[in-house]
Design an enzyme around this catalytic site. Sequence first.
Site, mmCIF file in Angstrom:
data_model
loop_
_atom_site.group_PDB
_atom_site.id
_atom_site.type_symbol
_atom_site.label_atom_id
_atom_site.label_comp_id
_atom_site.label_asym_id
_atom_site.label_seq_id
_atom_site.Cartn_x
_atom_site.Cartn_y
_atom_site.Cartn_z
ATOM 1 N N GLN B 123 0.838 -1.199 0.000
ATOM 2 C CA GLN B 123 0.000 0.000 0.000
ATOM 3 C C GLN B 123 0.872 1.247 0.000
ATOM 4 O OE1 GLN B 123 -1.714 1.230 3.737
ATOM 5 N NE2 GLN B 123 -3.728 1.471 2.820
ATOM 6 N N SER B 126 1.060 6.685 2.772
ATOM 7 C CA SER B 126 1.829 7.653 3.553
ATOM 8 C C SER B 126 3.109 8.064 2.838
ATOM 9 C CB SER B 126 2.207 7.043 4.904
ATOM 10 O OG SER B 126 1.054 6.750 5.648
ATOM 11 N N GLU B 241 -10.115 -0.943 5.816
ATOM 12 C CA GLU B 241 -9.008 -1.145 6.740
ATOM 13 C C GLU B 241 -9.500 -1.024 8.177
ATOM 14 O OE1 GLU B 241 -5.690 1.463 6.149
ATOM 15 O OE2 GLU B 241 -4.445 0.408 7.606
#
Lengths: 367, 396
Positions: B123, B126, B241
């Site tokens: 993923q 960030s 999530e």
Amino acid sequence: MTEEQQMLRDASERYLRDNYDFNQRRDGFRAGNYMSQSHWDAMAEMGWMAMPFGEAAGGLGFGMQECATVAEQFGRFLVVEPVLDSVVIAGALLSYPGVTAPSAIVEAMAVGEALVIVAHEEQDAAPSIKNTQTALTETADGFQLQGAKRFAAGGGSATHFIVTAMLGEQFSYVLIARDAPGLQVDSYQTYDGRSGANLDMDMALPADALIVSGPLAEQAFEQARERAMLMASAESVGAMQAALDATVEYTKQRVQFGQTLSSFQALQHRMSDMLIQLELTRSLVASACRAHDEGAEDARRLILAAKVKAATTARRVTQEAIQLHGGIATTDEYSVGHHFKRVTALESWIVSREEALESFIAAVDAA
Amino acid sequence: MTDYTAFRQEVRDFLRANLTSELIRAGQLTTSVFSDFDAGLAWQKILHAHGWAAPDWPKEYGGTGWDINERYIFQEECKLANAPAPVMMGIQMLGPMLMHYGNDEQKAHYLPRMLSGEDVWAQGYSEPGAGSDLASLKTTATRDGDYYIVDGTKIWTSMAHHANRIFCLVKTNKEVKPQAGISFLLIDLDTPGITIDEIVSLDGHVEQCQVFFEGVKVPASQLVGEENDGWSVAKYLLEFERGGHNFTIDLKKQLAKLRQQAGSVKSHHGRPKLQDPVFRHRLAEAEIEAMALEQTELRIKGSVSAGGNAGALSSLVKCVGTELGQRFNELSIDAVGQAAIPFHPKSLDPRYGGPTPAPDYALTSMAEYINNRAATIYGGTAEIQRTIIAKQILKL
């Protein structure tokens, strides 16, 4: 929630919202009142006194889930009338399966004509069966009751008391009228806007004053204690909800440093924590009531957990409510401080948080 | 009410037949949300062969089509049987998002490869300068003919060192307000211009990476949803999530393990730690909190089954579940004491069978304690969750 619970909830909320005025309550307390007779009568009229009794006794046959929906509203609106003390707690002692109580008293309770309070706690001792010193001795034509009871919550307006006593080695309880000769009742107001009573007894009782003795008395008492834990927890949920609502409302209006208090993240997060704790407690209390009514295997563990959680959370949430309001909440004029005082009284009422925690540990070990 | 007894039995039978002792060992030695990578992948392939690789997916995409109760039972039984956890970013997060926003080609290409374990996804959300304030991300994708040219860096890309693909949020328009200029791209990690740096965590182990992009050419067909609409795609994904996890199952497992640990160690008074009144008191209070969370999760499950939406209550559950997990971790290191301190990574490798400096029951305590500090940081920090509750429930 079932449809019936929803209706009960809506009806009690509507009545209390429209009629149970906070200022009137405060003025009544300042005038030295223990409760309001007119509210008491109205609540009887609405059938709340009949909730837990069986239909044969003129009751509605409701379980703790239904009673809890009303208790929650009592917590929100700071009801001082000892409805639950009488019908749920004293009621449990009088209508426990196998216990034969005079039907007249139960019928009178169910319509609000009798207000029965359990007097169990004694001086310098936590309210467990083990600490019962009050003595009941057999006489030629009945019993002699000797001893003293302290801090009977709601006792200021009681018409009758259920007094616990030891008959030899047997835990027992008797029903006595407030005006019975030889019974001295000292009543007083309490910090939570209600009343209490201290009882001193040296009196002769007729044989039929004894309700039950021995293991059955202990079982009935234990059930009453479980119901007290549930009612205290449900009422605390309502009190927390009201304290949180007031806090949210107030911080949205109060301006400091040129902005509303509710715009400060430090305060937002504290209110979120209040909500988190309230919702966790609400889930646990509802499940404990359901488990109690269904006679579920893990009911006792859930009830004890609910009591511990509700007492812990209610203390924290109402303290936070005062802190986030600031000075206003420390005054008698403002509601939040009264929720704070009520949940504090509930914390140690009949079963304390710490006793519940210890019993929880014992219940887990036994499982 | 549907009876799930037969289903539970079917799951148990399957686990008994398929979970090898090596896989169970890997499950027992799991100290974070990720198990040993090889064991997790091997388990996923077994699940896939049985049609159970994606418990949350509908049948038409190769999922199980289970209802919420069946998914809960499956999760619970896997956990109790110590099944290792496969890498979940593809199946649990990207999959549902592609079903919703992906085009037919993307679905047909990627979903089956996710199920089989052929593709392992990381993923890319960030960045070093964009954590909780995700919309301030700076990685850019500049359109150049049939390609986007991607430049920038992504951090906390879990398992990127094992992954072959990454899904990324990238900036495609710098002129508009931050949320409006973000797009969602699928990127092949073999593409030239990508480098992956491993990040060693506090437990001495690598799970996290930083991925660097320098002039990386990504076919424009790898865009998911509309260009500049990546923010809504990302929000949809974040709900999976946050909302997809059942904390009660983890906490029950932790509690059982904790009891076993505290029952194995003698306290200063010579009796098992589990009988130490101070410890028992703390344990009971934590257990009561877990019961309150369990009843809250059941309440939410009930309303979801009835067609409702967990909404911001999933933020509540995330806060409480993670913080309570951390509290159990503390009780665990307190129970085992100095037995938690030896640093011996080999003993947490499921393939290692040699001697260990600490007893078996204490092997995972410290790593779990350390690794679980991240639980209140990832997936939206505890503070972000509290802000969501303040805004969405309390309307502050």
